[in-house]
Design a protein around this motif. Structure first.
Motif, mmCIF file in Angstrom:
data_model
loop_
_atom_site.group_PDB
_atom_site.id
_atom_site.type_symbol
_atom_site.label_atom_id
_atom_site.label_comp_id
_atom_site.label_asym_id
_atom_site.label_seq_id
_atom_site.Cartn_x
_atom_site.Cartn_y
_atom_site.Cartn_z
ATOM 1 N N THR A 94 0.739 -1.460 -0.237
ATOM 2 C CA THR A 94 0.054 0.039 0.066
ATOM 3 C C THR A 94 0.777 1.347 -0.067
ATOM 4 N N GLY A 95 2.224 1.180 0.133
ATOM 5 C CA GLY A 95 3.112 2.210 0.049
ATOM 6 C C GLY A 95 3.866 2.345 -1.378
ATOM 7 N N SER A 96 4.860 3.145 -1.358
ATOM 8 C CA SER A 96 5.565 3.465 -2.553
ATOM 9 C C SER A 96 6.775 2.756 -2.272
ATOM 10 N N ILE A 97 7.164 1.580 -3.079
ATOM 11 C CA ILE A 97 8.424 1.095 -2.949
ATOM 12 C C ILE A 97 8.930 0.549 -4.515
ATOM 13 N N THR A 98 9.972 0.695 -4.769
ATOM 14 C CA THR A 98 10.492 0.460 -5.909
ATOM 15 C C THR A 98 11.497 -0.858 -5.552
ATOM 16 N N SER A 99 11.479 -2.041 -6.390
ATOM 17 C CA SER A 99 12.450 -3.033 -6.227
ATOM 18 C C SER A 99 13.000 -3.316 -7.541
ATOM 19 N N ILE A 100 14.415 -3.302 -7.407
ATOM 20 C CA ILE A 100 15.226 -3.531 -8.560
ATOM 21 C C ILE A 100 16.095 -4.734 -8.533
ATOM 22 N N SER A 101 16.018 -5.845 -9.478
ATOM 23 C CA SER A 101 16.692 -7.063 -9.046
ATOM 24 C C SER A 101 18.024 -6.894 -9.917
ATOM 25 N N ASN A 102 18.924 -7.901 -9.655
ATOM 26 C CA ASN A 102 20.340 -7.677 -10.132
ATOM 27 C C ASN A 102 20.461 -7.720 -11.627
ATOM 28 N N GLU A 103 19.293 -8.473 -12.367
ATOM 29 C CA GLU A 103 19.351 -8.422 -13.847
ATOM 30 C C GLU A 103 19.381 -6.903 -14.407
ATOM 31 N N ASN A 104 18.753 -5.987 -13.571
ATOM 32 C CA ASN A 104 18.532 -4.642 -14.115
ATOM 33 C C ASN A 104 19.530 -3.646 -13.533
ATOM 34 N N PHE A 105 20.523 -3.973 -12.716
ATOM 35 C CA PHE A 105 21.596 -3.303 -12.117
ATOM 36 C C PHE A 105 22.410 -2.637 -13.343
ATOM 37 N N ASN A 106 22.878 -1.436 -12.983
ATOM 38 C CA ASN A 106 24.034 -0.928 -13.821
ATOM 39 C C ASN A 106 25.330 -1.535 -13.922
ATOM 40 N N GLN A 107 25.825 -1.770 -15.149
ATOM 41 C CA GLN A 107 27.232 -2.412 -15.187
ATOM 42 C C GLN A 107 28.178 -1.332 -14.993
ATOM 43 N N VAL A 108 28.621 -0.940 -13.920
ATOM 44 C CA VAL A 108 29.783 -0.119 -13.622
ATOM 45 C C VAL A 108 30.847 -0.626 -12.810
ATOM 46 N N VAL A 109 31.873 0.136 -13.059
ATOM 47 C CA VAL A 109 33.043 -0.073 -12.222
ATOM 48 C C VAL A 109 32.827 0.709 -10.927
ATOM 49 N N THR A 110 32.504 0.083 -9.791
ATOM 50 C CA THR A 110 32.178 0.891 -8.645
ATOM 51 C C THR A 110 32.211 -0.256 -7.386
ATOM 52 N N GLY A 111 32.472 0.138 -6.135
ATOM 53 C CA GLY A 111 32.407 -0.499 -4.922
ATOM 54 C C GLY A 111 31.313 -0.210 -4.282
ATOM 55 N N SER A 112 30.414 0.721 -4.811
ATOM 56 C CA SER A 112 29.264 1.189 -3.724
ATOM 57 C C SER A 112 27.977 0.668 -4.430
ATOM 58 N N PRO A 113 27.323 -0.005 -3.626
ATOM 59 C CA PRO A 113 25.984 -0.471 -4.124
ATOM 60 C C PRO A 113 24.945 0.370 -4.811
ATOM 61 N N THR A 114 24.973 1.676 -4.133
ATOM 62 C CA THR A 114 24.094 2.613 -4.303
ATOM 63 C C THR A 114 24.134 3.079 -6.068
ATOM 64 N N GLN A 115 25.257 3.005 -6.668
ATOM 65 C CA GLN A 115 25.337 3.390 -7.997
ATOM 66 C C GLN A 115 24.804 2.412 -8.839
ATOM 67 N N LEU A 116 24.613 1.191 -8.505
ATOM 68 C CA LEU A 116 23.734 0.157 -9.483
ATOM 69 C C LEU A 116 22.455 0.468 -9.622
ATOM 70 N N LEU A 117 21.930 1.752 -8.772
ATOM 71 C CA LEU A 117 20.535 2.086 -9.004
ATOM 72 C C LEU A 117 20.457 3.319 -9.632
#
Length: 992
Positions: free
Chosen positions: A131-154
């Motif tokens: 009933t709230g506002s929630i967005t779920s992103i699975s690993n198939e849709n993550f950004n393919q980037v050079v990063t050590g931070s999970p947030t940049q995947l979004l």
């Protein structure tokens, strides 16, 4: 054996013997009749055969694997048998054998399941029941980037979520959800992070490759269950875990090559000489090295080569699930010597007892990161302004530089003569016990301990321009922080008739102990051979050469009680309410407890009888919710009390001792900032779920903003008091749409678009006790006679990031810059601060992202664009570089070639340098190919090549328009910008 038979009855003896043999053979024959061979085929939702599926007889270790055509054959023993079908990336399925001899089954990709299941506070829920506002992103849709931070995947994937990244490998992206709503800097602006159920876990503990999904909780009806820490939203990260009947070994490597995406066009040595000559000027002899043309940006940067390796193993044995992974990440920065090397090791085990009534689990994670940095403030300024007419080194090998100019330092020397090494080690231990007390009633207890150790090592050698005369200067510090958390809660789930009710009730306890350690400065070394490694070789006898960090150890405690109820009627009407009571030792004795309620409802309209015959909507759900959440992030245990600190010295008994004076005022009424949010949303699906989406409208009111207010010294120790006064409002709309325009056996195309608009406003800065002035001046950028000037203001009725600048009126007849004064006059001189005018703001009007995924047979292609529009950026870098008259002493950009040499005010920070921040960026494009290997040990082999930040369409003249919009002074580019990178990644996904 000898049988004795009567001679007269041979037939009778034979009959008896036959009967005995049959009697003993009957059990065997019966067993052989019940044992049978089961054959079948496994396909996916598109009827494509799925190879390497593990077919296991449940409760045993007996299993077989499907072949390339998806077929299998297994012998099933007597009794009631159940077959488990499991494969990587698919949802495990169980089939009761019964009397069947042929079993054909279909497996569903996990991505479809993940899109229908979201992680909420203290549990999971079907997306259709949210009933709230929630967005779920699975690993198939993550950004393919050079990063050590999970947030940049979004980045760009979630509507309303603004993520501004840096090219710096040692910095994490800055994250703002649904607009800025605090006047404080740092963690107070960020969402609250939960990793595998552990609230507030350090992001350094997660390797992006280990993540299977990230859920973003946006509105208060979703976040309020986390109470005083959730005002800026909650991001829940779920890592990979083993599944029943599944054993998997995977290896995911990649190598990346990174280059600078854009540089500032500065003059070469020849161009600078020519510019000066045309204006009747000449170089000072000390800045003329026989025709040198040194590009300092090239001298201090490089092509970075980075690589990542992730090895993971997950398996099961009976009722026990176990897993382990190790990740090695080496991110070489494009600025020379900058680097991040990190190893993350994880292990977990979970088992069940007493007919699955008791579940016990334990996990351990350790992350060790080594950072190497440079003095970025000094380097980025000097790599632009240092004269290109001199060589890097003199003939004797020393760096070409002049310390007498103070801060004017050879950029290569800045890197070579100074060491900045940092080490961060994080360890998280987490234990879980879950008991099924009665049918539908369970109790869960989790206990976690997180330890963080920070080691800092800095050394300026004898040649360093940042420690002239110190003969080598070192600073070493070692600090440790500990966080202990206990979560204890009950869940009850009951369905009766058309009704379903879920209840949650729990208790939370958290204690943070921070700042335990020591830091010391010392100097006067005999030589530079040991650098910072042995402080004892420095000359400690020199007065004031040894200093200690003025460090504060604090212990902060948070205690909470929470409850939630979910009710459903006929899968049509949905209701949720929750309440959390938080107590924090960080706040005043009168306000240590706060209450954070929420209520929301949903109506699945397509379940109504009047929608039965319509052919348009496959799903249509209306959501509405209201709730209150808090912001206590970024506070220590001494915020609300009087704190004493070192101030000067006094003479006592022949000794000079450090004096202690109060530096903060006590505020017994200080409490957390509170955010009340109303959210109305609509979820829909049409064309047999080929098009799905959601629309959300929110009003976000943050009150009791914490800020430092002026108070009279006649009453208080300090001239400022930390108090709750202000209010900020954010209003916005978010849209997310996902569609599958083409779906065949061989070719699929999925596209998704998200867009969000947010309006920010400072509602008030005063109350009955504290009165604010008309505005607070902010952003003192300084530079050439502007040290007392500000460039932004904090003002009621205006958004955060409101620019206050002089208004540029163009050039006069002689080419000099002119400006508008407050009384309407145009002058060709430097205006006064009273002439500063409101000139726009840094808040964007629209954020958007567009993602496309194509698959054709074994090929897959993804490309992703994102952008921002409606915001302004103050290009203070260009302003301060644009000083024609200083071109004899500092390099200038090519932009300055269009300026008159006599223009003495071309560099003034005015709205001439306030630029549109609009941009569209091809953020990522990835091409992959899945190889069908004949090696039975390899169940999946995919190779890919990916490009990041491929191009940017923008009118902004600076290095990059991607600017942080959080904090008090957003949207400013001021020569402190680690350059953005453009990267090419080559990698593989291998599953055994």
């Amino acid at each position: 054996m000898r049988f004795l038979c009567l001679p007269l009855a041979p037939k009778t003896c034979l009959s008896i013997l036959t009967a005995l043999m049959l009697f003993f053979a009957l059990p065997v024959l019966a067993f052989q009749q019940q044992d049978r061979t089961i054959k079948g085929k496994v396909t996916d939702d598109n009827k494509v055969p799925v190879p390497s599926v593990s077919v296991t007889i449940k409760g045993t270790n007996k299993s077989v694997t499907t072949d390339e055509s998806g077929t299998f054959e297994i012998v099933v023993p007597a009794g009631k048998a159940v077959l488990q079908f499991s494969a990587v990336s698919f949802v495990t399925r169980e089939v009761v054998v019964g009397n069947q001899t042929t079993i054909n089954t279909t497996l569903t990709l996990q991505s479809k399941q993940l899109s229908d299941v979201v992680v909420v506070g203290y549990g999971k829920s079907s997306k259709r029941n949210i009933t709230g506002s929630i967005t779920s992103i699975s690993n198939e849709n993550f950004n393919q980037v050079v990063t050590g931070s999970p947030t940049q995947l979004l980045q760009g994937k979630v509507s309303g979520l603004n993520i501004a990244r840096s090219g710096d490998p040692n910095k994490t992206p800055q994250v703002i959800l649904r607009g800025p709503s605090t006047l404080r800097e740092g963690p107070a602006n960020e969402p609250f992070y939960v990793i595998d159920g552990v609230p507030g876990a350090n992001l350094e503990l997660v390797a992006p490759t280990d993540i299977v999904s990230i859920d973003v909780l946006k509105d208060a009806s979703s976040t309020a269950i986390y109470g005083a820490r959730a005002a800026n939203g909650v991001i829940i990260i779920t890592t990979r875990r083993a599944k029943q009947g599944q054993t998997m070994l995977s290896y995911n490597p990649y190598v990346a090559i990174e280059t600078i995406s854009k540089k500032i066009d500065m003059l070469s040595g020849d161009e600078l000489r020519d510019y000066l000559s045309k204006n009747g000027q000449s170089l000072v002899s000390q800045y003329n090295d026989s025709g040198a043309n040194t590009n300092w940006q090239d001298q201090v940067t490089r092509t970075g080569v980075s690589h990542n390796h992730n090895l993971a193993f997950n398996g099961s044995q009976g009722n026990t699930l176990y897993g382990a992974s190790i990740n090695y990440f080496d991110n070489q920065g494009i600025v020379k010597t900058t680097n991040l090397k990190r190893i993350v090791a994880r292990g977990n085990i979970e088992t069940k007892f007493f007919d699955d009534r008791l579940r016990l689990g334990f996990s351990a994670t350790n992350s060790t990161a080594k950072h190497r940095d440079v003095d970025q403030g000094a380097l980025f300024n000097n790599m632009l302004t240092y004269m290109p007419t001199v060589n890097v080194r003199r003939p004797d090998g020393s760096f070409t530089e002049d310390f007498s100019r103070g801060g004017y330092l050879n950029p290569v020397g800045i890197i070579a003569n100074n060491l900045f090494d940092y080490k961060e080690e994080n360890t998280l231990l987490n234990g879980l016990a879950e008991v099924k007390i009665l049918k539908g009633l369970s109790y869960t207890l989790t206990i976690s301990n997180q330890r963080t150790r920070l080691d800092s090592n800095v050394y300026n050698n004898v040649y360093s321009g940042q420690a002239v005369g110190a003969n080598g200067k070192a600073h070493r510090s070692n600090y440790e922080n500990n966080r202990q958390i206990i979560e204890s809660y009950f869940n009850y789930d009951k369905t009766f008739g058309d009704h379903n009710i879920k209840l949650l009730g729990g208790y939370s306890w958290q204690q943070d102990r921070t700042g335990d350690g020591v830091g010391v400065y010392t100097q006067n070394y005999t030589n530079d051979l040991l650098a910072y490694n042995n402080l004892a070789v420095s000359n400690g006898l020199v007065v004031n050469s040894i200093r200690f960090d003025n460090n504060i150890i604090s212990k902060l405690r948070l205690i909470s009680y929470y409850a939630r109820v979910n009710y459903q009627f006929k899968d049509r009407y949905l209701f949720q309410a929750s309440l959390r009571k938080d107590g924090s030792s960080a706040f005043g004795r009168n306000n240590r407890w706060g209450y954070f309620p929420t209520v929301s409802a949903g109506w699945r309209i397509t379940q109504e009888s009047f929608m039965a015959n319509q052919k348009i909507f496959d799903d249509l759900k209306l959501r509405a919710g209201y709730g209150v959440s808090g912001n206590s992030l970024g506070f220590d245990a001494f915020t609300a009390i009087t704190r004493y600190d070192v101030s000067g010295k006094f003479y006592s008994n022949g000794l000079y001792l450090n004096g202690l004076l109060p530096v903060t005022n006590e505020n017994p009424d200080l409490k957390w900032e509170s955010t009340a949010m109303t959210n109305i949303g609509l979820d829909f699906a049409v064309l047999k779920n080929r098009i799905t989406g959601s629309i959300d409208y929110y009003i976000k009111n943050t009150s009791d903003l914490i800020y430092g207010y002026q108070v009279p010294n006649t009453v208080y120790f300090s001239s400022t008091m930390t108090a709750n006064v202000g209010k900020v409002k954010n209003t916005g709309i978010e849209v997310s749409i996902t569609a599958t325009p083409v779906q065949t056996k061989a070719f699929n195309w999925t596209t998704s678009l998200n867009a969000s608009h947010n309006k920010n406003e400072v509602v008030s800065l005063s109350n009955g006790r504290f009165q604010a002035p008309d505005y607070y001046p902010l952003a003192y950028l300084g530079g050439k006679g502007q040290s007392g000037n500000w460039s932004q203001i904090l003002k009621e009725g205006q958004p955060l990031g409101t620019f206050s600048l002089w208004h540029y009126m163009g050039k006069n007849d002689v080419g000099s810059s002119t400006f508008l004064t407050a009384d309407g006059k145009t002058i060709a001189s430097q205006p006064l601060t009273t002439d500063l005018m409101v000139a726009g703001n840094a808040q964007p009007k629209l954020l958007f992202g567009w993602n496309n995924t194509f698959s054709y047979k074994n090929f897959d292609l993804n490309f992703f664009l994102r952008g921002v529009t409606g915001n302004k950026i103050l290009n203070n870098t260009l302003a301060q570089l644009n000083s024609p008259a200083d071109s004899k002493n500092n390099n200038v950009p090519k932009f300055t070639l269009g300026e008159a040499f006599t223009d003495a005010f071309a560099y003034l920070t005015s709205d001439r340098f306030l630029e549109k921040g609009d941009y569209i960026r091809m953020d990522n494009a990835t091409l992959g190919y899945s190889i069908k290997t004949k090696v039975k040990a390899i169940s999946k082999l995919r190779v890919y090549v990916s490009g990041n930040n491929l191009f940017t369409i923008t009118g902004y003249r600076g290095i990059d328009p991607e600017i942080n919009i959080g904090g008090l002074t957003p949207g400013i580019d001021a020569k402190n910008f680690y350059p953005k990178t453009r990267s090419v990644i080559i990698g593989a996904n291998i599953v055994f």
